[in-house]
Design an enzyme around this catalytic site. Sequence first.
Site: not given
Ligand code: SDX
Length: 391
Positions: A269, A326
């Site tokens: 998130h 989700d």
């Molecule tokens: C919603 O904003 C809101 O409030 C949204 C929401 C709402 O109610 O409106 O809460 C609803 O959209 C919830 C999120 C739903 N999306 C997903 O579940 C899709 C999977 N999640 C990812 O796409 C991701 O976690 C995000 C988009 C939600 C957040 O992405 P960020 O901010 O880029 O994540 P981060 O900066 O915290 O990442 C840190 C690390 C990175 O790796 P490194 O570069 O440090 O090696 O964690 C990794 C990211 O690549 N990472 C994941 C991951 N999410 C982050 N790796 C694997 N799986 C994941 N889901």
Amino acid sequence: KAGLWTYDPGFMATAPVESKITYIDGDKGELLHRGYAIDDLADNADYLEVCYALLYGDLPNAEEKDKFYARITSHMAVHDQLRKFFEGFRRDAHPMAIMLGVVGALSAFYHNHLDISDPQHRDDTCVDLIAKAPTLAAMSYKYSIGEPFMYPRKDFSYAENFLYMMFATPGDKDYKPDPVLVKAMDKIFTLHADHEQNASTSSVRLVGSTGANPYACIAAGIAALWGPSHGGANEAVLTMLDEIGSIENVAPFMEKVKTKEAKLMGFGHRVYKNFDPRVKVMKETCDEVLGALGVNDPKLALAMELEKIALNDPYFIERKLYPNVDFYSGIILKAIGIPTSMFTVIFALARTAGWIAHWTEMHSEAFKIGRPRQRYTGETHRAFVKVEDRK
Ligand code: SDX
């Protein structure tokens, strides 16, 4: 460089949005709507009470509640000519594509409260959108399966009406949705109602800041929500669980996540770095619904195994990756009988309340047109080269 237009960031900067609607503490895993904790609301209020609080600042008293519910119910039906809009889509069109198209075009039908400078017009539009969201969502489903549209009933509650319009047919004279499913549906609406300045709400505010009509603004929210990183994640979680298939495949899948070949959908998130408070209620609802229905969905067992492994794996712990709203919602929706293609439509239906509450909050005070800033990293000024002189 001389001649380059520079500007005072103070003028162009987009200051953080100020809002009284929703508060999130990502470290504490706290989510408040108008000061009320999300689990208190999910356990004690129904979705329309939450809508009222999002719109007007507090939970309704008994008289306000009755009036608001009657107003919503009486506005759930849509202009009959809207059927023609649906008929323009292919039967196998994704319901989000239909919702986006139909909601964006609603201003072509509803002219009677589009003067957004008039508070009463704004309020009528808010009620209209919250009221019609479930009807349009159910219509997008009915159209995709070739069944006739169902009209909302005055004697049904909001969530009851949605399930009725989704699953009843004209021949079902005594159709009444299962109260367990109605309660679960209503809770899912509440858990998705608003979430501060997420990508789709920010889109609604940015489009709204130009003075665009509210239906176009909500369509912008639907468009943004559709992405798999945002609202599209609930559908993507079920696809991911299908691909994993069985518990034996969880470990190899997790290796693919660590090598960035796959994402753990429903995890992570932008704000929550400990836990998403909505997940606890969602998980309880999941257990309630599957227990009441006697459904033993192997996907739930798979999801719980995935969650257990991720919560104990340093890769996810270091990156503060926890289940988000989700992760479990799709399993409940599937148990209720909702097809995967409709998962994000339900998210959009529920979030319409938050979107329109932010839109109306923005319009209730002075605001400037949004203008996100940029850091320019392109070429500096250079002389033009004629095509015959180019290499
Ligand atoms: C919603 O904003 C809101 O409030 C949204 C929401 C709402 O109610 O409106 O809460 C609803 O959209 C919830 C999120 C739903 N999306 C997903 O579940 C899709 C999977 N999640 C990812 O796409 C991701 O976690 C995000 C988009 C939600 C957040 O992405 P960020 O901010 O880029 O994540 P981060 O900066 O915290 O990442 C840190 C690390 C990175 O790796 P490194 O570069 O440090 O090696 O964690 C990794 C990211 O690549 N990472 C994941 C991951 N999410 C982050 N790796 C694997 N799986 C994941 N889901």
